[in-house]
Structure formats: structure tokens, C-alpha cells
Scaffold this motif. Structure first.
Motif, PDB file in Angstrom:
ATOM      1  N   GLY A  68       0.826  -1.199   0.000  1.00 29.84           N
ATOM      2  CA  GLY A  68       0.000   0.000   0.000  1.00 29.84           C
ATOM      3  C   GLY A  68       0.859   1.246   0.000  1.00 29.84           C
ATOM      4  O   GLY A  68       1.884   1.312  -0.644  1.00 29.84           O
ATOM      5  N   VAL A  69       0.457   2.240   0.766  1.00 30.62           N
ATOM      6  CA  VAL A  69       1.249   3.461   0.922  1.00 30.62           C
ATOM      7  C   VAL A  69       2.173   3.258   2.113  1.00 30.62           C
ATOM      8  O   VAL A  69       1.700   3.109   3.236  1.00 30.62           O
ATOM      9  CB  VAL A  69       0.353   4.693   1.136  1.00 30.62           C
ATOM     10  N   ILE A  70       3.453   3.235   1.881  1.00 34.14           N
ATOM     11  CA  ILE A  70       4.405   2.978   2.951  1.00 34.14           C
ATOM     12  C   ILE A  70       4.355   4.121   3.961  1.00 34.14           C
ATOM     13  O   ILE A  70       4.492   5.290   3.615  1.00 34.14           O
ATOM     14  CB  ILE A  70       5.831   2.828   2.383  1.00 34.14           C
ATOM     15  N   GLY A  71       4.131   3.743   5.220  1.00 32.41           N
ATOM     16  CA  GLY A  71       3.989   4.745   6.274  1.00 32.41           C
ATOM     17  C   GLY A  71       2.573   4.842   6.784  1.00 32.41           C
ATOM     18  O   GLY A  71       2.314   5.498   7.802  1.00 32.41           O
ATOM     19  N   THR A  83      -3.135  -4.846   6.483  1.00 29.21           N
ATOM     20  CA  THR A  83      -2.072  -3.920   6.873  1.00 29.21           C
ATOM     21  C   THR A  83      -0.834  -4.125   6.036  1.00 29.21           C
ATOM     22  O   THR A  83      -0.645  -5.160   5.405  1.00 29.21           O
ATOM     23  CB  THR A  83      -1.701  -4.113   8.359  1.00 29.21           C
ATOM     24  N   ILE A  84       0.034  -3.139   6.060  1.00 28.67           N
ATOM     25  CA  ILE A  84       1.253  -3.211   5.259  1.00 28.67           C
ATOM     26  C   ILE A  84       2.193  -4.258   5.827  1.00 28.67           C
ATOM     27  O   ILE A  84       2.107  -4.642   6.984  1.00 28.67           O
ATOM     28  CB  ILE A  84       1.962  -1.852   5.193  1.00 28.67           C
ATOM     29  N   ASP A  85       3.088  -4.714   4.995  1.00 31.81           N
ATOM     30  CA  ASP A  85       3.975  -5.810   5.331  1.00 31.81           C
ATOM     31  C   ASP A  85       5.239  -5.322   6.039  1.00 31.81           C
ATOM     32  O   ASP A  85       6.344  -5.686   5.684  1.00 31.81           O
ATOM     33  CB  ASP A  85       4.355  -6.567   4.061  1.00 31.81           C
ATOM     34  N   VAL A  86       5.072  -4.433   7.012  1.00 27.64           N
ATOM     35  CA  VAL A  86       6.172  -3.989   7.862  1.00 27.64           C
ATOM     36  C   VAL A  86       5.608  -3.787   9.255  1.00 27.64           C
ATOM     37  O   VAL A  86       4.407  -3.578   9.429  1.00 27.64           O
ATOM     38  CB  VAL A  86       6.785  -2.642   7.375  1.00 27.64           C
ATOM     39  N   ASN A  91       8.939   3.688  12.316  1.00 24.14           N
ATOM     40  CA  ASN A  91       8.634   4.980  11.708  1.00 24.14           C
ATOM     41  C   ASN A  91       8.691   4.873  10.197  1.00 24.14           C
ATOM     42  O   ASN A  91       9.054   3.840   9.638  1.00 24.14           O
ATOM     43  CB  ASN A  91       9.599   6.064  12.224  1.00 24.14           C
ATOM     44  N   LYS A  92       8.339   5.963   9.530  1.00 26.56           N
ATOM     45  CA  LYS A  92       8.258   5.929   8.068  1.00 26.56           C
ATOM     46  C   LYS A  92       9.601   5.628   7.431  1.00 26.56           C
ATOM     47  O   LYS A  92       9.680   4.905   6.445  1.00 26.56           O
ATOM     48  CB  LYS A  92       7.717   7.266   7.556  1.00 26.56           C
ATOM     49  N   PHE A  93      10.670   6.194   8.014  1.00 23.86           N
ATOM     50  CA  PHE A  93      11.997   5.952   7.457  1.00 23.86           C
ATOM     51  C   PHE A  93      12.345   4.473   7.508  1.00 23.86           C
ATOM     52  O   PHE A  93      12.872   3.905   6.539  1.00 23.86           O
ATOM     53  CB  PHE A  93      13.045   6.765   8.222  1.00 23.86           C
ATOM     54  N   GLU A  94      12.052   3.827   8.627  1.00 21.21           N
ATOM     55  CA  GLU A  94      12.360   2.405   8.769  1.00 21.21           C
ATOM     56  C   GLU A  94      11.523   1.565   7.814  1.00 21.21           C
ATOM     57  O   GLU A  94      11.980   0.556   7.280  1.00 21.21           O
ATOM     58  CB  GLU A  94      12.123   1.952  10.216  1.00 21.21           C
ATOM     59  N   GLN A  95      10.265   1.979   7.614  1.00 19.94           N
ATOM     60  CA  GLN A  95       9.405   1.247   6.691  1.00 19.94           C
ATOM     61  C   GLN A  95       9.922   1.335   5.258  1.00 19.94           C
ATOM     62  O   GLN A  95       9.951   0.342   4.530  1.00 19.94           O
ATOM     63  CB  GLN A  95       7.973   1.792   6.774  1.00 19.94           C
ATOM     64  N   ILE A  96      10.314   2.533   4.857  1.00 23.86           N
ATOM     65  CA  ILE A  96      10.859   2.714   3.510  1.00 23.86           C
ATOM     66  C   ILE A  96      12.170   1.940   3.362  1.00 23.86           C
ATOM     67  O   ILE A  96      12.413   1.298   2.328  1.00 23.86           O
ATOM     68  CB  ILE A  96      11.075   4.206   3.212  1.00 23.86           C
ATOM     69  N   LYS A  97      13.003   1.976   4.404  1.00 21.69           N
ATOM     70  CA  LYS A  97      14.261   1.239   4.382  1.00 21.69           C
ATOM     71  C   LYS A  97      14.001  -0.254   4.234  1.00 21.69           C
ATOM     72  O   LYS A  97      14.646  -0.936   3.419  1.00 21.69           O
ATOM     73  CB  LYS A  97      15.048   1.513   5.665  1.00 21.69           C
ATOM     74  N   THR A  98      13.036  -0.779   5.001  1.00 20.95           N
ATOM     75  CA  THR A  98      12.689  -2.196   4.919  1.00 20.95           C
ATOM     76  C   THR A  98      12.205  -2.557   3.522  1.00 20.95           C
ATOM     77  O   THR A  98      12.571  -3.600   2.964  1.00 20.95           O
ATOM     78  CB  THR A  98      11.602  -2.535   5.947  1.00 20.95           C
ATOM     79  N   PHE A  99      11.406  -1.682   2.942  1.00 15.52           N
ATOM     80  CA  PHE A  99      10.884  -1.920   1.596  1.00 15.52           C
ATOM     81  C   PHE A  99      12.019  -2.018   0.585  1.00 15.52           C
ATOM     82  O   PHE A  99      12.077  -2.970  -0.208  1.00 15.52           O
ATOM     83  CB  PHE A  99       9.932  -0.783   1.213  1.00 15.52           C
TER      84      PHE A  99
END
Length: 367
Positions: A68-71, A83-86, A91-99
């Protein structure tokens, strides 16, 4: 854990098959060898275009379904509880990093394994003429490291590209843009798609020599990628028989009836690809009822990316081997034995892709 949409595996395998038939036909036609024009080209589009369009749309759609929309905690406002797969507490930075880490692990290991051929070639050139940098500046090797060597070569840059054609660079670019594209689509899906469609159509105002170049333009790729978001949100509507019949009629019309001026026009292949997407998605559940179909589809779908990496090189090398064998045995090429060679080439590609994925997965797991 989310239920896998197995109908999409059928589309993934179909895209794999089409890209192989297209490149096989191109290489044998270029070599002056007879071949049956089966799932290769039509008067309006090439099946290679359909393969890339379906694969790009699937990549975008499945990412949107998973992340979906990361964050954001919920991916779809109309489907609470998904829900998103994180982890939610990141936080948003960690989610984007994981992605990005997950995407890199999926893309680069098999690509880098195949690219080991490049340093071997450099050693061979060094021993032959003392110059390991046979394609010019050593800085061009950075394009290989990040997966953009094939994409850059498409635009006239001489690189050390060996595998993946331009597809690897295209998919890396789209993955990098995904968080922004998903956010735009989530906030205003219609506005986003209409804007991209206008930008896509506006490209036809400019003269572009090769259809493949048009298919690789950033706007073309982004438009098809985001169309995947819309397709994944409307899969239930694609299970409608009337939609499938209408899509089938559109696909047959574009395939059979010659459209004036359509050659080297990406739009015909794009429309045909999305029409075929709807038809196959509707038919797929009936095919998957049979175990003899379901099991091979599941196995082959897992190899799709590796097949895209090895298919063109595999076709060229197998063709060179077949030509030598036929010359030695004093055999003539005919349409029918070339069709048999296609079957052999298909088996070789799948086998090499399976080995590549096996080695890549082992290395990633150890890492």
C-alpha cells in the motif's frame, strides 16, 4: 498471512512465455532461419510488448497489494484490517528502508550472479590484448552494479551489459519511485491515472525510431506500473463474464485487424495487454482446477524474474550451438525442426533460471 492470488501466477507465466517467443522469433529471423510466427509479432504489436506490459503491471499491482502506501497502517480505506507488510511500530523511514532492502534482495543477487560473466570477459580481454576495459571507461561498470547497464545501452550508451536487457534498470527505477507513486494514487487515483495517461499519449507527438525505446521511456513504464494499482483493486470486477467477453473481443480485434499507422506504436500492445489480462484472469480459475496445470504454474511463476534475466542470452547461445550442430550434421533448418528447437530452448531457459534462483536464494539466506 495473505492468500495468494493464483490467477496472477497464470498471467506471470504467460508473460514469461511471450517474452521468450518474441525474442526467439527476432533472433531466428535476424539469422535468416525459418521460424513459425507464433506469439511473436502481429501487424499492430509485438508479444514482447505484451509480456513487458503485463509484467510491469503485475509488479506494480502486487506491490500495492502488499505494501500500500508505505507509512500508513491501512493500505486500502475500503478494506480495513489489511495492513502493510512492515511492523506497525516502526517509523516511516524504517518502513521505507525495509521496503528497499527487500526489493534489493529480490532483484540484485541473481542479476549480480549472472554479471560475474563480465569480470571473466575482462580477464579474457586482458590476456588477449592487455585491455580489460573492452567497452570503454571502467566507470561504466557502476551501471552494471546498480542494474542500469542494459537500460542505458537502449539509449545509445555502450556498457558492459550481459543479461536482463533493459528490464532490470526499468524495474529498479519503478521500485525507487514506488513510495511516491503509491502515495499519489492513494490520495487521488483518478487524477493520477488520467495525468499519467495524458503524459503517455503526449509522447506520440514526438518521433521515436524504435518501438522498444518508446516502451522503455520512464512515463510509459510509470503509466503501466500504476495501472497495476488499479487492476489489483478491481480484480473482483475482472471475474465478470461480460468484462471477459468484451476484453476478448478487443484483444482479437487488435490482433487480427490491421490498424493504419499502428506499427511501432506502443499503444496497440498496451491495450492488447490489458485486454488479455482481463481474459486470462477470468479463465485462470478454470485452468487451475486441474492439478496438472496448477502445479507447473506455481513452480514456473516463482522463476519469472530469473527467466526474464536469462532468456535472451539463453536464446542466443542455444541458437549458436544449434547452428554448429546442424552444420556438422549437414541438416537443413525448416519451420518444424525450428519449432522443436524452440521447445529445447524453452527447457534450457527454465532449467538455467531454476539453477540461478536456487543459488541466489541460498546466498541470500546465508547472508
Amino acid at each position: 498471512m495473505e492468500k495468494r492470488i493464483q490467477e496472477l501466477d497464470v498471467l506471470r507465466v504467460l508473460a514469461m512465455f511471450f517474452v521468450i517467443t518474441y525474442h526467439f522469433g527476432c533472433e531466428y529471423a535476424a539469422a535468416g532461419l525459418p521460424f513459425i510466427n507464433l506469439f511473436c509479432t502481429t501487424s499492430n504489436y509485438d508479444f514482447g510488448n505484451i509480456a513487458v506490459t503485463i509484467f510491469i503491471a503485475l509488479s506494480g499491482g502486487l506491490l500495492y497489494k502488499r505494501y500500500g502506501v508505505i507509512g500508513c497502517e491501512e493500505r486500502y480505506p475500503t478494506q480495513p484490517g489489511i495492513t502493510i507488510d512492515v511492523p506497525k511500530n516502526t517509523n516511516k523511514f524504517e518502513q521505507i528502508k525495509t521496503f528497499y532492502v527487500k526489493r534489493a534482495k529480490a532483484i540484485y543477487p541473481p542479476f549480480w550472479i549472472l554479471s560475474l560473466y563480465i569480470p571473466l570477459s575482462m580477464i579474457r580481454h586482458f590476456l588477449a590484448d592487455g585491455n580489460p576495459f573492452f567497452m570503454g571507461s571502467p566507470f561504466k561498470l557502476l551501471l552494471t552494479v546498480i542494474g542500469f547497464d542494459g537500460y542505458a545501452r537502449l539509449f545509445g550508451v555502450d556498457t558492459y551489459a550481459f543479461c536482463g536487457d533493459w528490464f532490470v534498470g526499468a524495474i529498479v527505477m519503478l521500485y525507487l519511485l514506488y513510495p511516491l507513486l503509491a502515495k499519489c494514487y492513494r490520495k487521488a487515483p483518478i487524477v493520477t491515472l488520467v495525468t499519467l495517461a495524458i503524459l503517455y499519449v503526449s509522447q506520440f507527438l514526438f518521433p521515436i525510431k524504435y518501438d522498444e525505446l518508446f516502451s522503455a521511456l520512464p512515463i510509459t513504464l510509470i503509466f503501466k506500473f500504476c495501472m497495476g494499482f488499479a487492476l489489483i483493486e478491481n480484480l473482483d470486477r475482472l471475474r465478470n463474464r461480460r468484462v471477459a467477453i468484451a476484453a476478448g473481443a478487443i484483444f482479437l480485434a487488435i490482433t487480427i485487424v490491421t490498424i493504419p499507422g499502428s506499427r511501432h506504436m506502443d499503444y496497440a500492445g498496451t491495450v492488447a495487454a490489458f485486454a488479455l489480462f482481463a481474459v486470462v484472469f477470468y479463465i485462470a480459475p478454470h485452468l487451475l482446477r486441474h492439478k496438472a496445470v496448477k502445479l507447473p504454474i506455481q513452480k514456473l511463476a516463482a522463476l519469472s524474474y530469473c527467466v526474464f534475466l536469462v532468456q535472451h542470452v539463453g536464446i542466443v547461445w542455444a541458437q549458436a550451438a544449434f547452428i554448429k550442430i546442424f552444420a556438422k550434421m549437414h541438416w537443413d533448418f525448416t519451420q518444424w525442426n525450428v519449432l522443436a528447437l524452440f521447445a529445447c530452448t524453452l527447457v534450457i531457459i527454465v532449467l538455467v533460471a531454476w539453477i540461478l534462483k536456487l543459488v541466489s536464494d541460498k546466498l541470500v539466506q546465508k547472508r
